[in-house]
Design a protein around this motif. Sequence first.
Motif, PDB file in Angstrom:
ATOM      1  N   UNK A   4       0.863  -1.171   0.000  1.00  0.00           N
ATOM      2  CA  UNK A   4       0.000   0.000   0.000  1.00  0.00           C
ATOM      3  C   UNK A   4       0.901   1.223   0.000  1.00  0.00           C
ATOM      4  N   UNK A   5       1.027   1.859  -1.136  1.00  0.00           N
ATOM      5  CA  UNK A   5       1.952   2.985  -1.242  1.00  0.00           C
ATOM      6  C   UNK A   5       1.568   4.134  -0.317  1.00  0.00           C
ATOM      7  N   UNK A   6       0.285   4.395  -0.187  1.00  0.00           N
ATOM      8  CA  UNK A   6      -0.157   5.494   0.671  1.00  0.00           C
ATOM      9  C   UNK A   6       0.174   5.203   2.137  1.00  0.00           C
ATOM     10  N   UNK A   7      -0.068   3.982   2.584  1.00  0.00           N
ATOM     11  CA  UNK A   7       0.234   3.622   3.976  1.00  0.00           C
ATOM     12  C   UNK A   7       1.731   3.712   4.240  1.00  0.00           C
ATOM     13  N   UNK A   8       2.534   3.260   3.269  1.00  0.00           N
ATOM     14  CA  UNK A   8       3.985   3.322   3.422  1.00  0.00           C
ATOM     15  C   UNK A   8       4.455   4.777   3.497  1.00  0.00           C
ATOM     16  N   UNK A   9       3.925   5.630   2.623  1.00  0.00           N
ATOM     17  CA  UNK A   9       4.315   7.044   2.625  1.00  0.00           C
ATOM     18  C   UNK A   9       3.905   7.714   3.935  1.00  0.00           C
ATOM     19  N   UNK A  10       2.705   7.397   4.434  1.00  0.00           N
ATOM     20  CA  UNK A  10       2.234   7.987   5.693  1.00  0.00           C
ATOM     21  C   UNK A  10       3.124   7.545   6.857  1.00  0.00           C
ATOM     22  N   UNK A  11       3.496   6.282   6.892  1.00  0.00           N
ATOM     23  CA  UNK A  11       4.358   5.785   7.971  1.00  0.00           C
ATOM     24  C   UNK A  11       5.733   6.441   7.902  1.00  0.00           C
TER      25      UNK A  11
END
Length: 84
Positions: free
Chosen positions: A53-60
């Motif tokens: 999940x690119x969005x979850x990775x970027x948020x983390x």
Amino acid sequence: MNTTFAPQRPSGIPDTLRLPSRDTRISLADRIALHLGVQLLIWGTRTPRLTDDRERHARARRTHAANTAREHGFLREALLAPRP
């Protein structure tokens, strides 16, 4: 079925299951090949980190960077503050 007329074997093991000379040890080459095969199966079924999940990775990553910056700022202020 009448079993009294069936051929009786003293060992109780049918001849079809009896192997003449079975070596129970596994050779080093076979163990290495099996280990390599299992590792390749595990590696091949992994999910790359960014495709989850690119969005979850970027948020983390942003959260971790913000936390690190805030901690460094707090330590900098604590170290540079005048002592009474």
